[in-house]
Write an enzyme that holds these catalytic residues in place. Structure first.
Site, short mmCIF file in Angstrom:
data_model
loop_
_atom_site.label_atom_id
_atom_site.label_comp_id
_atom_site.label_asym_id
_atom_site.label_seq_id
_atom_site.Cartn_x
_atom_site.Cartn_y
_atom_site.Cartn_z
N CYS A 153 0.83 -1.20 0.00
CA CYS A 153 0.00 0.00 0.00
C CYS A 153 0.87 1.25 0.00
O CYS A 153 2.06 1.21 0.32
CB CYS A 153 -0.89 0.01 1.24
SG CYS A 153 -2.02 -1.39 1.36
N GLU A 191 0.96 3.66 2.06
CA GLU A 191 1.51 3.99 3.37
C GLU A 191 2.84 3.28 3.59
O GLU A 191 3.80 3.87 4.09
CB GLU A 191 0.53 3.59 4.49
CG GLU A 191 -0.77 4.36 4.48
CD GLU A 191 -1.86 3.68 3.66
OE1 GLU A 191 -3.04 3.93 3.97
OE2 GLU A 191 -1.56 2.91 2.73
N CYS A 234 -4.95 0.01 6.22
CA CYS A 234 -5.21 -1.41 6.48
C CYS A 234 -4.39 -1.87 7.69
O CYS A 234 -3.51 -1.17 8.17
CB CYS A 234 -4.88 -2.25 5.24
SG CYS A 234 -3.11 -2.44 4.90
N CYS A 292 -0.57 -1.95 7.21
CA CYS A 292 0.01 -0.60 7.23
C CYS A 292 0.02 -0.04 8.65
O CYS A 292 0.99 0.60 9.05
CB CYS A 292 -0.76 0.33 6.29
SG CYS A 292 -0.46 -0.02 4.55
#
Length: 80
Positions: free
Chosen positions: A4, A6, A35, A38
């Site tokens: 992701c 992040e 999520c 993350c």
């Protein structure tokens, strides 16, 4: 899992020599939080960081929270 944004941001910061993150802004359709994967990675670099959630569809819908609220009882290197 995928990578992701992040976690890419954390990796880039660490590669640039940063070891602590005090805040992160997450922009998504609907203003969703990071999520679980993350959240865990973020906690390793700033367990109490501010998390700013921004709705990409309506940027006036912004809210601030903390990683501690999003990930209670974080697993950290202290637990090893």
């Amino acid at each position: 899992l995928t990578i992701c944004a992040e976690r890419v941001a954390v990796g880039t910061a660490v590669a640039a020599g940063h070891k602590k993150i005090v805040a992160v802004a997450v922009v998504s359709s609907g203003g969703h939080s990071p999520c679980g994967a993350c959240r865990q990675v973020l906690s390793e670099f700033g367990p109490a960081m501010e998390v700013i959630l921004i709705d990409a569809d309506d940027p006036t819908r912004t809210r601030a929270t903390t990683l501690a609220d999003l990930l209670p009882e974080q697993f950290s290197s202290n637990a090893l």
